[in-house]
Design a protein around this motif. Structure first.
Motif, PDB file in Angstrom:
ATOM      1  N   LYS A   2       0.830  -1.209   0.000  1.00 28.75           N
ATOM      2  CA  LYS A   2       0.000   0.000   0.000  1.00 28.75           C
ATOM      3  C   LYS A   2       0.864   1.259   0.000  1.00 28.75           C
ATOM      4  O   LYS A   2       0.539   2.247  -0.668  1.00 28.75           O
ATOM      5  N   ARG A   3       1.957   1.214   0.746  1.00 29.53           N
ATOM      6  CA  ARG A   3       2.843   2.380   0.768  1.00 29.53           C
ATOM      7  C   ARG A   3       3.445   2.617  -0.610  1.00 29.53           C
ATOM      8  O   ARG A   3       3.540   3.771  -1.061  1.00 29.53           O
ATOM      9  N   ARG A   4       3.817   1.541  -1.295  1.00 31.92           N
ATOM     10  CA  ARG A   4       4.367   1.702  -2.637  1.00 31.92           C
ATOM     11  C   ARG A   4       3.323   2.292  -3.590  1.00 31.92           C
ATOM     12  O   ARG A   4       3.633   3.137  -4.424  1.00 31.92           O
ATOM     13  N   VAL A   5       2.072   1.845  -3.469  1.00 28.40           N
ATOM     14  CA  VAL A   5       1.010   2.415  -4.308  1.00 28.40           C
ATOM     15  C   VAL A   5       0.820   3.888  -3.967  1.00 28.40           C
ATOM     16  O   VAL A   5       0.671   4.732  -4.862  1.00 28.40           O
ATOM     17  N   ALA A   6       0.842   4.213  -2.676  1.00 29.35           N
ATOM     18  CA  ALA A   6       0.687   5.610  -2.260  1.00 29.35           C
ATOM     19  C   ALA A   6       1.828   6.472  -2.796  1.00 29.35           C
ATOM     20  O   ALA A   6       1.613   7.618  -3.226  1.00 29.35           O
ATOM     21  N   GLU A   7       3.029   5.935  -2.794  1.00 34.55           N
ATOM     22  CA  GLU A   7       4.162   6.669  -3.366  1.00 34.55           C
ATOM     23  C   GLU A   7       3.922   6.946  -4.854  1.00 34.55           C
ATOM     24  O   GLU A   7       4.194   8.049  -5.351  1.00 34.55           O
ATOM     25  N   CYS A   8       3.403   5.947  -5.548  1.00 37.76           N
ATOM     26  CA  CYS A   8       3.121   6.129  -6.969  1.00 37.76           C
ATOM     27  C   CYS A   8       2.050   7.191  -7.187  1.00 37.76           C
ATOM     28  O   CYS A   8       2.129   7.980  -8.146  1.00 37.76           O
ATOM     29  N   VAL A   9       1.034   7.225  -6.317  1.00 39.36           N
ATOM     30  CA  VAL A   9      -0.001   8.252  -6.414  1.00 39.36           C
ATOM     31  C   VAL A   9       0.626   9.638  -6.307  1.00 39.36           C
ATOM     32  O   VAL A   9       0.329  10.542  -7.102  1.00 39.36           O
ATOM     33  N   LEU A  10       1.512   9.800  -5.331  1.00 37.84           N
ATOM     34  CA  LEU A  10       2.153  11.104  -5.140  1.00 37.84           C
ATOM     35  C   LEU A  10       3.028  11.477  -6.331  1.00 37.84           C
ATOM     36  O   LEU A  10       3.080  12.639  -6.737  1.00 37.84           O
ATOM     37  N   GLU A  11       3.731  10.502  -6.892  1.00 37.58           N
ATOM     38  CA  GLU A  11       4.509  10.764  -8.105  1.00 37.58           C
ATOM     39  C   GLU A  11       3.590  11.184  -9.248  1.00 37.58           C
ATOM     40  O   GLU A  11       3.907  12.090 -10.029  1.00 37.58           O
ATOM     41  N   GLY A  12       2.437  10.541  -9.341  1.00 34.81           N
ATOM     42  CA  GLY A  12       1.505  10.869 -10.404  1.00 34.81           C
ATOM     43  C   GLY A  12       1.007  12.297 -10.340  1.00 34.81           C
ATOM     44  O   GLY A  12       0.713  12.909 -11.376  1.00 34.81           O
TER      45      GLY A  12
END
Length: 328
Positions: A32-42
């Motif tokens: 989930k943290r990795r997905v959240a990081e990707c959201v922020l990058e997006g």
């Protein structure tokens, strides 16, 4: 603060008993943290990125993700947390006033809790839960970019969002259970582990969408009818033993569970129309989780007045392609 995207991450999503007893996927906090990081990058994909207002959580998933993405402008929502679904609802209520779009990481339950409080703020719902009928299996970076495009007005919100239905069960004693995809009636006498697992437990309910590719009661309804998420009204069902039913079908009743079901009655309920059931003993649940124990109760099932506005990611990027927003 300018344009703002709210970020909700549910640390409990994707971790109920169905990952042990069925075929539900496991989404741990690291994932989930990795997905959240990707959201922020997006979010940084647009020329003037919005600020990410991050809901705190007991596992510090979103806060840790913010620390790993220094290029994204982030702020932590000032919110006392208690480690329950109430955290999501209270954060969504704040985002209703403070955010231009919301990204939700979780399953149907997390999306429902957000939808109950977020008002007209557009939602990008990302699948990281167990029951994932409504959330989309979309890359976090794509989800973040979609939220940024909506929040900054790079695309017309009304052109890339749709109104998803919701459904409700009301008891004569004054209790209400609200579901995003479905509200289920089971013949179990207690809530127990909450997750609906055994197809023999299902006695019926109501759905806001019907498709064989869905999971749970929406898949059951989809075995003989179709209802799009943004169609008006709902479908009400009464289920019985397949050997006693006038109609039967096969459905994905839970992650990893395909079974035959007996359909005694299935009908389209127009806006304002309801279906009532006398319950001697049973449990009403929402989106695959049992919530309310009933004894000698009259239950009325109907569509809710207003559902959330969800972002259609595919439609959004088609609309954004010709705007020049991604050109350097």
């Amino acid at each position: 603060m300018g344009e703002t995207v709210g970020l909700i991450v549910n640390p409990a999503a994707g971790r109920d008993i169905r990952r042990l007893t069925g075929g539900a996927s496991v989404v741990d906090n690291y994932a989930k943290r990795r997905v959240a990081e990707c959201v922020l990058e997006g979010l940084t994909s647009v020329p003037d990125p919005p600020t990410a207002l991050v809901m705190p959580d007991t596992a510090r998933i979103a806060a840790s993700a913010a620390e790993e993405v220094p290029d994204a402008e982030t702020a932590l929502l000032d919110l006392a947390i208690e480690g329950s679904a109430a955290d999501t609802r209270r954060a969504a209520a704040r985002f209703r006033e403070e955010a231009d779009a919301i990204v939700v990481l979780g399953g149907d339950g997390t999306s429902r809790d957000t939808a109950l409080e977020c008002g007209e703020v557009p939602l990008v719902s990302v699948s990281t839960g167990t029951n994932n009928v409504v959330p989309t299996a979309v890359d976090g970076t794509v989800a973040g970019a979609a939220a940024a495009l909506v929040a900054t007005g790079a695309v017309e919100e009304q052109d890339v969002t749709y109104r998803h239905g919701m459904v409700e069960a009301h008891t004569a004693s004054g209790e209400t259970v609200t579901g995003l995809a479905s509200v289920e009636l089971s013949n179990r006498s207690f809530i127990g582990t909450r997750a609906t697992l055994d197809p023999a437990d299902l006695a019926g309910g109501i759905v806001s969408r019907a498709n064989p590719a869905d999971i749970g009661l929406s898949s059951v309804a989809g075995a003989i009818a179709s209802l799009a998420p943004d169609d008006s009204g709902a479908i009400g069902l009464r289920l019985v033993d397949p050997d006693l039913a006038p109609r039967t079908g096969r459905a994905i009743v839970a992650p990893g569970v395909v079974a035959g079901v007996g359909i005694e009655d299935q009908r389209h309920l127009a806006e304002g129309e309801s279906m009532t059931v006398d319950v001697e003993e049973g449990v009403v649940g929402a989106d695959g989780e049992r919530e309310l124990e009933l004894v000698d109760e009259l239950v009325e099932f109907r569509s809710a007045e207003r559902g959330p506005r969800l972002v259609s990611v595919a439609t959004l990027f088609e609309a954004a392609a010709g705007t020049g927003v991604f050109e350097d």
